[in-house]
Structure formats: C-alpha cells, structure tokens
Write a protein that holds these residues in place. Structure first.
Motif, PDB file in Angstrom:
ATOM      1  N   ASP A 137     134.011   3.080  90.254  1.00  0.00           N
ATOM      2  CA  ASP A 137     132.980   3.450  89.301  1.00  0.00           C
ATOM      3  C   ASP A 137     131.690   3.934  89.885  1.00  0.00           C
ATOM      4  N   LYS A 138     130.905   4.967  88.947  1.00  0.00           N
ATOM      5  CA  LYS A 138     129.657   5.524  89.475  1.00  0.00           C
ATOM      6  C   LYS A 138     128.582   4.543  89.815  1.00  0.00           C
ATOM      7  N   GLU A 139     128.695   3.618  88.890  1.00  0.00           N
ATOM      8  CA  GLU A 139     127.403   2.441  89.069  1.00  0.00           C
ATOM      9  C   GLU A 139     127.906   1.812  90.442  1.00  0.00           C
ATOM     10  N   GLU A 140     128.960   1.351  90.632  1.00  0.00           N
ATOM     11  CA  GLU A 140     129.105   0.905  92.128  1.00  0.00           C
ATOM     12  C   GLU A 140     128.789   1.774  93.083  1.00  0.00           C
ATOM     13  N   LYS A 141     129.481   2.973  92.982  1.00  0.00           N
ATOM     14  CA  LYS A 141     129.025   3.872  94.012  1.00  0.00           C
ATOM     15  C   LYS A 141     127.561   4.172  94.106  1.00  0.00           C
ATOM     16  N   PHE A 142     126.628   4.336  92.947  1.00  0.00           N
ATOM     17  CA  PHE A 142     125.206   4.307  93.288  1.00  0.00           C
ATOM     18  C   PHE A 142     124.796   3.344  94.104  1.00  0.00           C
ATOM     19  N   LYS A 143     125.021   2.033  93.583  1.00  0.00           N
ATOM     20  CA  LYS A 143     124.643   0.645  94.349  1.00  0.00           C
ATOM     21  C   LYS A 143     124.787   0.808  95.727  1.00  0.00           C
ATOM     22  N   GLU A 144     126.107   1.111  95.989  1.00  0.00           N
ATOM     23  CA  GLU A 144     126.379   1.308  97.494  1.00  0.00           C
ATOM     24  C   GLU A 144     125.558   2.141  98.413  1.00  0.00           C
ATOM     25  N   ILE A 145     125.306   3.305  97.957  1.00  0.00           N
ATOM     26  CA  ILE A 145     124.682   4.283  98.576  1.00  0.00           C
ATOM     27  C   ILE A 145     122.958   4.423  98.387  1.00  0.00           C
ATOM     28  N   GLY A 146     122.601   3.357  97.559  1.00  0.00           N
ATOM     29  CA  GLY A 146     121.118   2.977  97.298  1.00  0.00           C
ATOM     30  C   GLY A 146     120.565   4.009  96.152  1.00  0.00           C
ATOM     31  N   LEU A 147     121.378   4.470  95.435  1.00  0.00           N
ATOM     32  CA  LEU A 147     120.672   5.248  94.448  1.00  0.00           C
ATOM     33  C   LEU A 147     120.306   4.830  93.222  1.00  0.00           C
ATOM     34  N   PRO A 148     119.092   5.044  92.398  1.00  0.00           N
ATOM     35  CA  PRO A 148     119.028   4.185  91.200  1.00  0.00           C
ATOM     36  C   PRO A 148     120.008   4.232  90.274  1.00  0.00           C
ATOM     37  N   VAL A 149     120.477   3.271  89.621  1.00  0.00           N
ATOM     38  CA  VAL A 149     121.619   3.174  88.835  1.00  0.00           C
ATOM     39  C   VAL A 149     121.225   4.015  87.250  1.00  0.00           C
ATOM     40  N   GLU A 150     119.938   3.936  87.168  1.00  0.00           N
ATOM     41  CA  GLU A 150     119.431   4.511  86.034  1.00  0.00           C
ATOM     42  C   GLU A 150     119.783   5.936  85.665  1.00  0.00           C
ATOM     43  N   LEU A 151     119.882   6.498  86.890  1.00  0.00           N
ATOM     44  CA  LEU A 151     120.112   7.988  87.057  1.00  0.00           C
ATOM     45  C   LEU A 151     121.301   8.285  86.286  1.00  0.00           C
ATOM     46  N   LEU A 152     122.320   7.450  86.305  1.00  0.00           N
ATOM     47  CA  LEU A 152     123.522   7.681  85.356  1.00  0.00           C
ATOM     48  C   LEU A 152     123.488   7.946  83.947  1.00  0.00           C
ATOM     49  N   GLN A 153     122.229   7.512  83.366  1.00  0.00           N
ATOM     50  CA  GLN A 153     122.165   7.734  82.031  1.00  0.00           C
ATOM     51  C   GLN A 153     121.560   8.944  82.020  1.00  0.00           C
ATOM     52  N   LYS A 154     121.279   9.720  82.999  1.00  0.00           N
ATOM     53  CA  LYS A 154     120.626  10.985  82.884  1.00  0.00           C
ATOM     54  C   LYS A 154     121.571  12.108  83.072  1.00  0.00           C
ATOM     55  N   ALA A 155     122.786  11.810  83.541  1.00  0.00           N
ATOM     56  CA  ALA A 155     123.746  12.729  83.671  1.00  0.00           C
ATOM     57  C   ALA A 155     123.754  13.822  82.435  1.00  0.00           C
ATOM     58  N   GLY A 156     123.896  15.078  82.977  1.00  0.00           N
ATOM     59  CA  GLY A 156     123.972  16.046  82.292  1.00  0.00           C
ATOM     60  C   GLY A 156     122.567  16.503  81.691  1.00  0.00           C
ATOM     61  N   GLU A 157     121.497  15.931  82.436  1.00  0.00           N
ATOM     62  CA  GLU A 157     119.942  16.131  81.942  1.00  0.00           C
ATOM     63  C   GLU A 157     119.392  16.514  83.223  1.00  0.00           C
ATOM     64  N   LYS A 158     118.115  16.968  83.019  1.00  0.00           N
ATOM     65  CA  LYS A 158     117.390  17.461  84.271  1.00  0.00           C
ATOM     66  C   LYS A 158     116.527  16.249  84.684  1.00  0.00           C
ATOM     67  N   ILE A 159     116.268  16.031  86.070  1.00  0.00           N
ATOM     68  CA  ILE A 159     115.890  15.164  86.548  1.00  0.00           C
ATOM     69  C   ILE A 159     114.635  15.666  87.609  1.00  0.00           C
ATOM     70  N   CYS A 160     113.883  14.518  88.128  1.00  0.00           N
ATOM     71  CA  CYS A 160     112.600  15.272  89.067  1.00  0.00           C
ATOM     72  C   CYS A 160     113.267  15.533  90.278  1.00  0.00           C
ATOM     73  N   ALA A 161     112.396  16.393  91.043  1.00  0.00           N
ATOM     74  CA  ALA A 161     112.837  16.897  92.468  1.00  0.00           C
ATOM     75  C   ALA A 161     113.138  15.789  93.325  1.00  0.00           C
ATOM     76  N   ASP A 162     112.513  14.802  93.305  1.00  0.00           N
ATOM     77  CA  ASP A 162     112.425  13.803  94.204  1.00  0.00           C
ATOM     78  C   ASP A 162     114.054  13.124  94.211  1.00  0.00           C
ATOM     79  N   CYS A 163     114.318  12.546  92.721  1.00  0.00           N
ATOM     80  CA  CYS A 163     115.516  12.016  92.428  1.00  0.00           C
ATOM     81  C   CYS A 163     116.790  13.021  92.554  1.00  0.00           C
ATOM     82  N   TYR A 164     116.558  14.221  92.501  1.00  0.00           N
ATOM     83  CA  TYR A 164     117.650  15.459  92.816  1.00  0.00           C
ATOM     84  C   TYR A 164     117.882  15.145  94.239  1.00  0.00           C
ATOM     85  N   HIS A 165     116.601  15.380  95.167  1.00  0.00           N
ATOM     86  CA  HIS A 165     117.134  15.328  96.384  1.00  0.00           C
ATOM     87  C   HIS A 165     117.593  13.958  97.175  1.00  0.00           C
TER      88      HIS A 165
END
Length: 194
Positions: A137-165
């Motif tokens: 699951d993406k949520e589990e993957k994002f948690k494991e690598i330390g990315l904010p899970v909230e980013l998953l709700q932005k899939a298909g959208e634009k995100i700030c440069a910091d989150c993108y990096h």
C-alpha cells in the motif's frame, strides 16, 4: 462429508485405470477436474505463476497509479490486464488506458467462486514465477520512507517544490502521480499539504 472439489479430485484419481469412455462419462457427471482451482479462484481465474503484479480493491480506488503496476504493464512478459467486475472500473480507468497504450489485452472477470480481495492483475500467457506479486500500500510505503501520507491525496495535482523534492529523493518512481508547482501557481494560492 466431502466437498464437491474433494469428490472430483478423488474421482480423477480413481479414473486413472478406466477406459476413455468411462472417463468421459464420469467427467460429464461430475464436471471434470480443474487443475489448481483454489489457486485460480484467488487470482481472478489465473495460475499464480502467470501473475506479474496484483492490486486489491482498496488500492484500485486510491488516487494516482501504482508505479509497480505500471512497471508490470510495461514488462515484456505481460500479455493482459484482468480486472474483477466487482472493482470500481471508473477508478481503474488509468490502468486500463496504460494497458491499451502498451498493447495489453484487457478483460473483466467475475465468478461467485473467486476468493480474496484481489481486484486487478497483470498477467503473462505463460509461467513467469515472480516472487513479489503483491504491491505494498502507498500509505505504508510513504510511512516507511518518511513522506507525509497527506501527499497521497494530492496525487494527480500540483505540489510545492519542497514536497516534490522529498518524493524525488525518497520515492522517485512515485513522481508519475505528481506535478511540481510553478512560482505562478504559488502566487495564485495553490495549496500543498505542507
């Protein structure tokens, strides 16, 4: 009391010493023996050794595309995309389009005998014996690598440069689901999760 499958298996074993006519009559009465029926019912009617990747029903409806499935679709061994009729086909639209772009056939399947929560499978027409077919699951993957899970709700959208990096550094394969905001986007108050 024996199940119908057990009776059929037993009949198949007993049939080994019977004539062709007796075997044909027995198959007509009992419906014949289907090899690895339980396994096929778990994998949308396919043998496990032909499966490249699978998604469950919950993963299909998540925003964005699973890069592991995209990789499986592009695999030279892949021949078809199978989706359960119980799956949300509107949510699976991106996977169907990817299959079409990569010349994979597409098939919807349904059976009251299907078991489990597999809703989508990328399949070969011969045994490929992939060890890892279940996608995390993406949520589990994002948690494991330390990315904010909230980013998953932005899939298909634009995100700030910091989150993108952050995604670029920790899970570059996930960038297929995101676009980086331009400075113009940030001027017009486009929001990100951070």
């Amino acid at each position: 009391m024996k199940s119908k499958d057990e009776e059929i298996e037993e009949e198949a074993v007993l049939n080994q010493n019977k004539s062709k006519l007796e075997k044909t009559i027995s198959a007509g009465i009992h419906g014949g023996y289907e090899f690895k029926k339980g396994e096929k019912n778990q994998f949308l009617g396919e043998f496990r050794e032909r499966i490249i990747r699978v998604l469950n029903f919950k993963q299909i409806i998540e925003p964005g595309v699973y890069p592991e499935v995209l990789e499986a679709i592009k695999d030279s061994e892949a021949k078809k995309l199978i989706i359960s009729r119980k799956a949300n086909l509107k949510a699976a639209k991106d996977y169907i389009e990817l299959a079409n772009q990569n010349n994979l056939s597409f098939k919807k399947v349904d059976s009251p005998e299907f078991k489990g929560d597999i809703g989508l499978a990328v399949v070969s027409d011969h045994a490929v014996h992939h060890e890892e077919i279940i996608v995390i699951d993406k949520e589990e993957k994002f948690k494991e690598i330390g990315l904010p899970v909230e980013l998953l709700q932005k899939a298909g959208e634009k995100i700030c440069a910091d989150c993108y990096h952050k995604i670029e550094e920790n899970a570059p394969e996930e960038l297929i689901n995101f676009e980086k905001m331009s400075w113009i986007d940030s001027l017009f108050n486009s929001s990100c999760v951070c």
